[in-house]
Scaffold this motif. Structure first.
Motif, PDB file in Angstrom:
ATOM      1  N   UNK A 120       0.870  -1.175   0.000  1.00 14.69           N
ATOM      2  CA  UNK A 120       0.000   0.000   0.000  1.00 14.69           C
ATOM      3  C   UNK A 120       0.906   1.223   0.000  1.00 14.69           C
ATOM      4  N   UNK A 121       0.835   2.012  -1.049  1.00 15.82           N
ATOM      5  CA  UNK A 121       1.829   3.056  -1.308  1.00 15.82           C
ATOM      6  C   UNK A 121       1.143   4.406  -1.504  1.00 15.82           C
ATOM      7  N   UNK A 122       1.524   5.388  -0.679  1.00 16.12           N
ATOM      8  CA  UNK A 122       0.928   6.718  -0.822  1.00 16.12           C
ATOM      9  C   UNK A 122       1.973   7.786  -1.093  1.00 16.12           C
ATOM     10  N   UNK A 123       3.237   7.385  -1.158  1.00 14.21           N
ATOM     11  CA  UNK A 123       4.289   8.332  -1.490  1.00 14.21           C
ATOM     12  C   UNK A 123       4.945   9.007  -0.314  1.00 14.21           C
ATOM     13  N   UNK A 124       4.432   8.791   0.903  1.00 14.83           N
ATOM     14  CA  UNK A 124       5.078   9.323   2.091  1.00 14.83           C
ATOM     15  C   UNK A 124       6.227   8.446   2.525  1.00 14.83           C
ATOM     16  N   UNK A 125       6.973   8.909   3.525  1.00 17.83           N
ATOM     17  CA  UNK A 125       8.170   8.177   3.944  1.00 17.83           C
ATOM     18  C   UNK A 125       7.826   6.783   4.459  1.00 17.83           C
ATOM     19  N   UNK A 126       6.693   6.616   5.144  1.00 15.23           N
ATOM     20  CA  UNK A 126       6.342   5.321   5.740  1.00 15.23           C
ATOM     21  C   UNK A 126       6.148   4.259   4.668  1.00 15.23           C
ATOM     22  N   UNK A 127       5.227   4.520   3.743  1.00 17.57           N
ATOM     23  CA  UNK A 127       4.925   3.518   2.720  1.00 17.57           C
ATOM     24  C   UNK A 127       6.070   3.368   1.732  1.00 17.57           C
ATOM     25  N   UNK A 128       6.800   4.451   1.456  1.00 16.64           N
ATOM     26  CA  UNK A 128       7.932   4.361   0.534  1.00 16.64           C
ATOM     27  C   UNK A 128       9.030   3.490   1.125  1.00 16.64           C
ATOM     28  N   UNK A 129       9.260   3.640   2.412  1.00 17.39           N
ATOM     29  CA  UNK A 129      10.255   2.809   3.077  1.00 17.39           C
ATOM     30  C   UNK A 129       9.850   1.337   3.024  1.00 17.39           C
ATOM     31  N   UNK A 130       8.574   1.061   3.287  1.00 23.62           N
ATOM     32  CA  UNK A 130       8.082  -0.309   3.208  1.00 23.62           C
ATOM     33  C   UNK A 130       8.261  -0.854   1.795  1.00 23.62           C
ATOM     34  N   UNK A 131       8.028  -0.009   0.786  1.00 17.77           N
ATOM     35  CA  UNK A 131       8.150  -0.450  -0.607  1.00 17.77           C
ATOM     36  C   UNK A 131       9.574  -0.869  -0.952  1.00 17.77           C
ATOM     37  N   UNK A 132      10.570  -0.251  -0.312  1.00 15.78           N
ATOM     38  CA  UNK A 132      11.961  -0.641  -0.581  1.00 15.78           C
ATOM     39  C   UNK A 132      12.330  -1.950   0.111  1.00 15.78           C
ATOM     40  N   UNK A 133      11.565  -2.310   1.152  1.00 15.96           N
ATOM     41  CA  UNK A 133      11.868  -3.517   1.919  1.00 15.96           C
ATOM     42  C   UNK A 133      11.159  -4.743   1.382  1.00 15.96           C
ATOM     43  N   UNK A 134      10.019  -4.528   0.718  1.00 16.17           N
ATOM     44  CA  UNK A 134       9.172  -5.627   0.256  1.00 16.17           C
ATOM     45  C   UNK A 134       9.317  -5.789  -1.251  1.00 16.17           C
ATOM     46  N   UNK A 135       9.520  -7.007  -1.682  1.00 11.91           N
ATOM     47  CA  UNK A 135       9.622  -7.299  -3.112  1.00 11.91           C
ATOM     48  C   UNK A 135       8.217  -7.539  -3.662  1.00 11.91           C
ATOM     49  N   UNK A 136       7.537  -6.440  -4.034  1.00 13.28           N
ATOM     50  CA  UNK A 136       6.180  -6.571  -4.540  1.00 13.28           C
ATOM     51  C   UNK A 136       5.723  -5.276  -5.175  1.00 13.28           C
ATOM     52  N   UNK A 137       4.670  -5.322  -5.974  1.00 17.47           N
ATOM     53  CA  UNK A 137       4.167  -4.128  -6.650  1.00 17.47           C
ATOM     54  C   UNK A 137       3.483  -3.176  -5.679  1.00 17.47           C
ATOM     55  N   UNK A 138       3.450  -1.896  -6.059  1.00 13.91           N
ATOM     56  CA  UNK A 138       2.860  -0.867  -5.221  1.00 13.91           C
ATOM     57  C   UNK A 138       1.489  -0.455  -5.743  1.00 13.91           C
ATOM     58  N   UNK A 139       0.578  -0.181  -4.813  1.00 17.04           N
ATOM     59  CA  UNK A 139      -0.781   0.243  -5.146  1.00 17.04           C
ATOM     60  C   UNK A 139      -1.116   1.496  -4.330  1.00 17.04           C
ATOM     61  N   UNK A 140      -1.699   2.490  -4.981  1.00 15.48           N
ATOM     62  CA  UNK A 140      -2.212   3.658  -4.284  1.00 15.48           C
ATOM     63  C   UNK A 140      -3.702   3.748  -4.539  1.00 15.48           C
TER      64      UNK A 140
END
Length: 359
Positions: A120-140
């Motif tokens: 779950x990606x909204x472009x803030x530091x929290x979700x962006x950081x999670x996106x770098x840790x998880x090998x998976x597609x992003x959804x907003x």
């Protein structure tokens, strides 16, 4: 019933040592006939006092009651309680930030890597950081003109990650209201407004074949992300006299929030993954001095942003973001739907009345 969220061996060790942060991402259930729920309530657990039954889903019980976070019920019925530790702050700023960075890296090592997790990606530091840790597609998720959609697109471009936009419509939002309210067991406007975008993005993720949704939950509570924390002790919404105390106060709200989020995501058919709520990250956050929660310029989540530079460009790590119900425009559209249904703003809590009318 078995334990969820952690290996039973780790839970047994936590029981034996009375360690509230034994290195897990939360747990709840039964181990050797003893029932447990972790100190932050990251996994929901319910009981029925009339039948002595237990369940992860309150819908499975006739009269469900929440098992409080940190509860350990022994085989003979004795109730014991874990509480969060109160370590002294780390006074060396570099060391404190390094501890946060190392904790995030440690959490990343525990994440599933089977390709069945989306972000779950909204472009803030929290979700962006999670996106770098998880090998998976992003959804907003959000309405087309929303802040979250535009910010997520900018951040995805800066990070070079794939992004799927789940565009909302008033009709889709209205249709989801009763499902979400029933799933989370709440009808108040704030909880429903937060749960709706999570549910709707999770619904799309599940339809695309993913079993889990990685989320940035916990970062605001752990790292001083709220305006009322930054304004302590002058903000009447907190009782604490310091920023550090106010952040600790916010950590106490996590169990109620996490129960809502987990139940909403499960109703959509996915399990949550919350890397920023791993015990190692919680421990590092508890040790932060006030100036690394909110700095002298009023910048919130300072330590998390500094640690995130290990993985993120500064344009993303230091980007401010609105809360999900506002950034997605879900709160605005709920207000509009309520008024269209005849619940005017002059009425007491008109959005809640609208939600209740949809059940």
């Amino acid at each position: 019933m078995t334990v969820q969220g952690a290996d039973p061996t780790v839970v047994r060790r936590a029981i034996e040592t009375r360690d509230p942060l034994p290195g897990t991402a939360g747990f709840a259930g039964a181990v050797d006939g003893e029932f447990v729920r972790d100190v932050l309530g990251r996994y929901p657990l319910f009981c029925d006092s009339e039948t002595d039954d237990w369940a992860f889903d309150p819908g499975e019980l006739a009269s469900p009651e929440r098992v409080e976070p940190g509860t350990h019920v022994t085989a003979d019925g004795e109730q014991r309680q874990w509480t969060l530790p109160t370590p002294a702050p780390v006074t060396d700023r570099r060391a404190a930030v390094a501890r946060v960075r190392d904790a995030i890296a440690e959490s990343a090592e525990t994440l599933p890597d089977d390709g069945r997790t989306a972000v779950a990606f909204s472009g803030g530091v929290d979700s962006a950081l999670v996106a770098t840790l998880v090998d998976g597609p992003c959804y907003v998720v959000g309405f087309p003109e929303s802040h979250d959609v535009s910010q997520a697109r900018r951040a995805a471009a800066a990070m070079d990650v794939d992004l799927t936009v789940v565009e909302l419509t008033p009709e889709r939002l209205d249709a989801a209201v009763p499902t979400v309210a029933q799933a989370i067991g709440r009808t108040n406007a704030m909880d429903v407004g937060i749960a709706l975008p999570l549910y709707l993005v999770a619904e799309r993720v599940a339809a695309d074949g993913f079993d889990r949704l990685a989320v940035g939950q916990g970062a605001d509570e752990l790292f001083g992300g709220y305006a009322k924390v930054a304004k302590a002790p002058d903000d009447p919404r907190v009782e604490a006299s310091t920023v550090r105390g106010a952040a600790r106060e916010m950590m106490g709200t996590l169990p109620t929030q996490l129960e809502r989020d987990v139940l909403g995501l499960r109703a959509a058919g996915v399990e949550p993954v919350a890397p920023l709520l791993h015990d190692s990250v919680v421990d590092a956050a508890l040790r932060l001095p006030g100036e690394l929660l909110v700095d002298e310029r009023g910048e919130r989540k300072k330590a998390l942003r500094l640690a995130a530079r290990e993985w993120l460009p500064d344009t993303v790590a230091f980007q401010e973001k609105k809360a999900v119900q506002y950034g997605s425009l879900v709160a605005r559209e709920l207000d509009r739907l309520a008024r269209q249904a005849g619940f005017k703003r002059r009425m007491d809590d008109h959005v809640t009345q609208y939600v209740e009318s949809r059940l």
